[in-house]
Design an enzyme around this catalytic site. Structure first.
Site, PDB file in Angstrom:
ATOM      1  N   CYS B 169       0.000  25.780   5.831  1.00 33.06           N
ATOM      2  CA  CYS B 169       0.229  24.815   6.917  1.00 33.06           C
ATOM      3  C   CYS B 169      -0.501  25.305   8.161  1.00 33.06           C
ATOM      4  O   CYS B 169      -1.068  24.521   8.922  1.00 33.06           O
ATOM      5  CB  CYS B 169       1.717  24.701   7.228  1.00 33.06           C
ATOM      6  SG  CYS B 169       2.737  24.288   5.820  1.00 33.06           S
ATOM      7  N   HIS B 173      -2.561  24.064  11.578  1.00 34.01           N
ATOM      8  CA  HIS B 173      -1.575  23.859  12.649  1.00 34.01           C
ATOM      9  C   HIS B 173      -1.142  25.101  13.414  1.00 34.01           C
ATOM     10  O   HIS B 173      -0.025  25.147  13.913  1.00 34.01           O
ATOM     11  CB  HIS B 173      -0.337  23.160  12.075  1.00 34.01           C
ATOM     12  CG  HIS B 173      -0.593  21.750  11.624  1.00 34.01           C
ATOM     13  ND1 HIS B 173      -0.952  20.747  12.485  1.00 34.01           N
ATOM     14  CD2 HIS B 173      -0.567  21.187  10.390  1.00 34.01           C
ATOM     15  CE1 HIS B 173      -1.121  19.620  11.808  1.00 34.01           C
ATOM     16  NE2 HIS B 173      -0.913  19.865  10.533  1.00 34.01           N
ATOM     17  N   ARG B 217       5.926  12.838   5.647  1.00 35.74           N
ATOM     18  CA  ARG B 217       4.763  13.491   6.257  1.00 35.74           C
ATOM     19  C   ARG B 217       4.517  14.859   5.618  1.00 35.74           C
ATOM     20  O   ARG B 217       3.382  15.261   5.373  1.00 35.74           O
ATOM     21  CB  ARG B 217       4.965  13.647   7.769  1.00 35.74           C
ATOM     22  CG  ARG B 217       3.722  14.174   8.484  1.00 35.74           C
ATOM     23  CD  ARG B 217       2.589  13.179   8.379  1.00 35.74           C
ATOM     24  NE  ARG B 217       1.285  13.740   8.728  1.00 35.74           N
ATOM     25  CZ  ARG B 217       0.469  14.335   7.850  1.00 35.74           C
ATOM     26  NH1 ARG B 217       0.835  14.501   6.600  1.00 35.74           N
ATOM     27  NH2 ARG B 217      -0.704  14.786   8.226  1.00 35.74           N
ATOM     28  N   CYS B 221       1.326  16.312   3.658  1.00 33.13           N
ATOM     29  CA  CYS B 221       0.666  17.578   3.997  1.00 33.13           C
ATOM     30  C   CYS B 221       0.423  18.394   2.732  1.00 33.13           C
ATOM     31  O   CYS B 221      -0.627  19.005   2.569  1.00 33.13           O
ATOM     32  CB  CYS B 221       1.527  18.401   4.956  1.00 33.13           C
ATOM     33  SG  CYS B 221       1.279  17.974   6.688  1.00 33.13           S
TER      34      CYS B 221
END
Lengths: 103, 260
Positions: B169, B173, B217, B221
């Site tokens: 992730c 991010h 969401r 991802c």
């Protein structure tokens, strides 16, 4: 769930501004679902805005309009308190209608 | 007009696309199609369903049975009755089971809309509940040991690199002011970015004509990372939501958002 319309009409000077948001999937008929089957076409074909009994806007729509379409229209001659209606029919015979009064 | 353009430009120096998109949001004003989904969610809440013929009105979302205002902003949280940390989506499935007697293998079978669907019951309920927290401060519970463990697990997964592209992730991010193609990427390790991102879900996605939830969401991802599919309501999903929610704590819920 289809058929609902959120509608607002506001007097701005000479003009009345109408904003309408319609609940509709607007399926083009060209998409396929997860299983690969065609999703049947389902879209609004005719839209009209009425001020009282008078049609102030009429439109033919097609599959190119987005899901949950948003319509903005301005017309002359409206007075605060007058009724404004937005009506539509779709290719499957469904109808939707929303009414409000001019602010 | 020129002045307004300049202001927009100053407000979004790095991404011209976001500036244009912000203009679009201005034009739409309050006319986010999510307002339909909010209404539908409220109707589902008060609708008698299942073998018990009950509504969800007695559902305890953490603030007491039936309290909906502000509840969303405190998820994920620990529930003593299930001895688990739950996100709002799994809590709703739990209430459908305990109050309405509905089988969870049915209610949780298809939580999110597939192509051609026009919204699911769960999406509608979550959207309405998020709207019930609009303007409320994001304050996920972290008092219970299991809640803190959930955050720690979420942090670990956030930085865990895996899959054919060796993605985590954090790959997308953990840095500020980055974008992928024209999409601005929130830095979810940063409080402000995390608050903006977390607080704006669920959101109406114009490209899909649907309201999508935070649970969806995260599944997307995982798909984008080419990871194995993320199971709805799994510990991994709740852990990542906890990680984001805690990083966003103190921010304001603005959902339902309006996204590309």
């Amino acid at each position: 769930m289809a058929g609902r319309i959120k509608i607002r009409a506001q007097k701005k000077g000479e003009m009345t501004e109408v904003k309408a948001l319609m609940r509709h999937p607007m399926e083009t008929g060209m998409r396929k679902d997860q299983a690969g089957e065609s999703i049947p076409a389902h879209f609004i074909t005719d839209v009209a805005v009425l001020h009282g009994d008078q049609t102030v806007m009429q439109a033919h729509w097609g599959a190119a309009v987005s899901a949950n379409p948003f319509l903005g229209v301005r017309f002359q001659g409206g007075q605060a308190g007058d009724a404004v209606r937005v009506v539509w029919t779709d290719n499957q015979g469904g109808t939707g209608e929303g009414e409000t009064t001019i602010r | 007009m020129i002045t307004r353009w300049c202001l927009l430009w100053l407000a979004f120096p790095a991404w011209a696309d976001e500036g244009v998109f912000d203009q679009y949001r201005d034009l739409m004003g309050d006319d986010n199609p999510a307002i339909f989904v909010i209404d539908e969610g409220e109707e589902f809440w008060y609708q008698s369903q299942g073998p018990s013929g009950a509504t969800l009105e007695a559902c305890d979302l953490g603030l007491g049975a039936g309290v909906t205002r502000g509840a969303y902003a405190q998820f994920p949280r620990y529930f003593a009755d299930t001895d688990r940390v739950m996100d709002i989506e799994t809590r709703l499935i739990h209430c459908m089971e305990t109050l309405q007697g509905r089988d969870r293998t049915v209610t949780a079978a298809k939580p999110y809309s597939l192509r051609g669907d026009f919204g699911t019951e769960l999406e509608a309920l979550v959207t309405w509940l998020a709207a019930e927290s609009e303007g409320v401060v994001i304050a996920p519970e972290q008092g219970h040991l299991k809640e803190r463990a959930m955050y720690a697990l979420g942090e670990e997964i956030f930085f865990y690199r895996a899959g054919p592209h060796d993605f985590s992730c954090a790959t997308c991010h953990e840095q500020s002011d980055k974008r992928i193609r024209l999409q601005q990427l929130p830095n979810l390790t940063d409080h402000h970015d995390a608050a903006d991102a977390y607080g704006s879900w669920p959101a109406y996605r114009m490209s899909q004509g649907l309201v999508r939830t935070m649970g969806w969401r995260l599944q997307d991802c995982f798909r984008q990372q080419r990871w194995p599919g993320l199971t709805f309501g799994s510990e991994v999903s709740i852990a990542l939501q906890t990680y984001m929610a805690v990083n966003a704590a103190g921010g304001i819920m603005t959902a339902p958002g309006l996204k590309r």
